[in-house]
Scaffold this active site. Structure first.
Site, PDB file in Angstrom:
ATOM      1  N   GLU A   2      10.036  15.130  -8.359  1.00 55.18           N
ATOM      2  CA  GLU A   2      10.816  16.206  -8.984  1.00 55.18           C
ATOM      3  C   GLU A   2       9.921  17.144  -9.791  1.00 55.18           C
ATOM      4  O   GLU A   2      10.076  18.365  -9.733  1.00 55.18           O
ATOM      5  CB  GLU A   2      11.905  15.615  -9.894  1.00 55.18           C
ATOM      6  CG  GLU A   2      12.780  16.704 -10.514  1.00 55.18           C
ATOM      7  CD  GLU A   2      13.651  16.182 -11.635  1.00 55.18           C
ATOM      8  OE1 GLU A   2      14.253  15.096 -11.475  1.00 55.18           O
ATOM      9  OE2 GLU A   2      13.733  16.863 -12.678  1.00 55.18           O
ATOM     10  N   SER A  10      11.691   4.101 -10.399  1.00 50.69           N
ATOM     11  CA  SER A  10      12.727   5.026 -10.865  1.00 50.69           C
ATOM     12  C   SER A  10      12.443   5.461 -12.305  1.00 50.69           C
ATOM     13  O   SER A  10      12.426   4.638 -13.229  1.00 50.69           O
ATOM     14  CB  SER A  10      14.095   4.337 -10.785  1.00 50.69           C
ATOM     15  OG  SER A  10      15.037   5.027 -11.571  1.00 50.69           O
ATOM     16  N   ASN A  16      14.276   7.403 -14.391  1.00 50.84           N
ATOM     17  CA  ASN A  16      15.386   7.286 -15.357  1.00 50.84           C
ATOM     18  C   ASN A  16      15.610   5.834 -15.758  1.00 50.84           C
ATOM     19  O   ASN A  16      15.914   5.540 -16.907  1.00 50.84           O
ATOM     20  CB  ASN A  16      16.658   7.950 -14.799  1.00 50.84           C
ATOM     21  CG  ASN A  16      17.380   7.112 -13.774  1.00 50.84           C
ATOM     22  OD1 ASN A  16      18.165   6.242 -14.116  1.00 50.84           O
ATOM     23  ND2 ASN A  16      17.103   7.339 -12.492  1.00 50.84           N
TER      24      ASN A  16
HETATM   25  S1  SF4 Z   1      19.470  11.642 -12.197  1.00 52.29           S
HETATM   26 FE1  SF4 Z   1      21.049  12.148 -10.683  1.00 52.29          FE
HETATM   27  S2  SF4 Z   1      22.291  13.822 -11.585  1.00 52.29           S
HETATM   28 FE2  SF4 Z   1      20.349  13.659 -12.705  1.00 52.29          FE
HETATM   29  S3  SF4 Z   1      19.013  15.157 -11.700  1.00 52.29           S
HETATM   30 FE3  SF4 Z   1      18.569  13.142 -10.779  1.00 52.29          FE
HETATM   31  S4  SF4 Z   1      19.907  13.074  -8.989  1.00 52.29           S
HETATM   32 FE4  SF4 Z   1      20.685  14.733 -10.294  1.00 52.29          FE
END
Ligand code: SF4
Length: 425
Positions: free
Chosen positions: A197, A333, A335
């Site tokens: 990203e 990951s 997050n």
């Molecule tokens: S975590 Fe989910 S909602 Fe947030 S930017 Fe990534 S794909 Fe999109």
């Protein structure tokens, strides 16, 4: 399949609800139990004001579930598009640029359907661009991709927009960067330089303006020394190698700045970095502009709603007492790793990818986000008759994995019979 007769104490009504699907994702990613829990919380708190955890009592085992966890909008959208691509193109070769989301189970399912990856998560090619032709389908992952890769695909006669799964919240960051970039600001991206990203955001941002990536507060403070002209300009190109746009001029391009971030960073870190850079640049230019807008483009962070909700839910969960925390998700990951970071500041935390990591009541396999390796830990369950375990999962983790872990824990602690009538308190 288990049937759950959920018994809600503390004012909530007993309820079994059907799976509510906004997106058509394979059923094996869903969990009747987790869906019923989420739906009951949603019904009781339609405006999402209550971030307190859900507490499940299974006999002697108490499970404290974060209010928000699991598949986000962007992930469900990406999964639906990818599986549709397979259904609609049985006679074609289908490629994914790289992992569609950072979950090993979902990526394995896509590989099993015959989808091939063009590159790995670091951007290393797994096949040659020349292997592709205009009959091929290429799926863009939820992280989005770079302008250069979009152009390469177009040059092969492949339209990257047909099966594009770029999350709208990532595109929002690109739009924000473009807006302030076009107002003459250099874009500082707070993100992991190697993450798909951040590479995509960097690529799109540099189309409009000078852009540099800072990965953490340490790098932000280093950048601050260049803003304040405390370090020789030449050194910048060594310190930030691979993290600045072509033609970046450290004397010209660190006078007006704005900060955007990878959507999944730790909220507190991104806010601290933004505030630090704002103070540094406004102090250096002696607050020439009273609104602090001349040198620093003031704006909110660009974290997505899922990052915000999941991190806030974990912070609320951590206000309770527990013996340990389990965080479920893919080891790469971003997050999920931040949820681990939050939990491990408070209590013993194990980052696991599925229930198979819970080998038995003595041994667990888990990932260390600091040393980047998988570890085996013995005696992870403390010898207490009434265990309390916190559970959350990342935005790319299917709820079925969380259900698998709840079942595994119930079995290992001798509370399996209570799975049929779980008490929510
Ligand atoms: S975590 Fe989910 S909602 Fe947030 S930017 Fe990534 S794909 Fe999109």
């Amino acid at each position: 399949m288990h049937k759950y007769n959920l018994c809600f104490l503390g004012g909530l009504k007993p309820l079994i609800l059907p799976i509510m699907k906004s997106f058509n994702v394979p059923i094996h990613y869903r969990s009747p139990l987790v869906n019923a829990i989420k739906q009951s919380r949603k019904n009781a708190d339609k405006m999402k004001n209550d971030f307190s955890p859900t507490i499940l009592q299974l006999g002697t085992l108490q499970l404290i579930l974060a209010r928000h966890f699991g598949f986000c909008y962007g992930v469900e959208n990406a999964i639906e598009i990818a599986f549709n691509a397979v259904q609609q193109n049985k006679d074609k070769r289908i490629f994914l640029l790289s992992e569609m989301i950072h979950n090993p189970g979902v990526n394995a399912d896509l590989l099993a359907l015959g989808i091939r990856f063009i590159m790995d998560t670091k951007g290393n090619m797994l096949l040659n661009w020349d292997d592709l032709n205009s009959d091929d389908i290429v799926i863009i992952p939820a992280f989005g991709t770079t302008v250069e890769i979009e152009d390469t695909l177009k040059s092969k006669g492949i339209n990257p927009a047909i099966y594009e799964t770029t999350c709208p919240f990532v595109e929002k960051v690109w739009n924000r960067a473009a807006k302030i970039g076009n107002e003459g600001y250099t874009i500082i991206i707070h993100g992991k330089p190697g993450h798909e990203e951040t590479r995509a955001t960097f690529s799109h941002s540099k189309e409009n303006t000078a852009t540099v990536i800072v990965k953490d507060m340490e790098q932000a403070q280093l950048l601050g020394k260049y803003i304040a002209k405390e370090l020789p300009a030449n050194q910048f190109y060594i310190d930030f190698k691979g993290q600045f746009s072509n033609g970046f001029d450290v004397t010209r391009d660190l006078v007006k700045i704005g900060v955007v971030n990878q959507t999944t960073m730790l909220a507190s870190e991104t806010q601290a970095i933004s505030e630090y850079l704002k103070q540094t640049i406004t102090n250096h230019y002696n607050n020439i502009d009273t609104n602090n807008e001349l040198h620093f483009a003031d704006m909110r962070d660009t974290l997505c709603y899922a990052t915000h909700d999941n991190q806030t839910a974990v912070l609320n969960m951590l206000e309770k007492d527990a013996d340990l925390a389990l965080v479920i998700g893919g080891y790469n990951s971003s997050n999920t790793s931040h949820l681990v970071e939050l939990c491990e500041s408070k209590l013993p935390t194990y980052f696991i990818k599925n229930e198979l990591c819970i080998i038995d009541s003595k041994t667990i396999t888990h990932y260390n986000i600091h040393t980047h390796n998988e570890l085996i830990t013995e005696n992870y369950l403390p010898p207490t008759p009434k265990l309390k375990i916190m559970i959350t999962s990342g935005a790319s983790c299917p709820d079925s994995l969380v259900e698998g872990i709840i079942i595994r824990l119930a079995q290992l602690t001798g509370n399996e019979e209570h799975l049929e009538t779980i008490q929510i308190i």
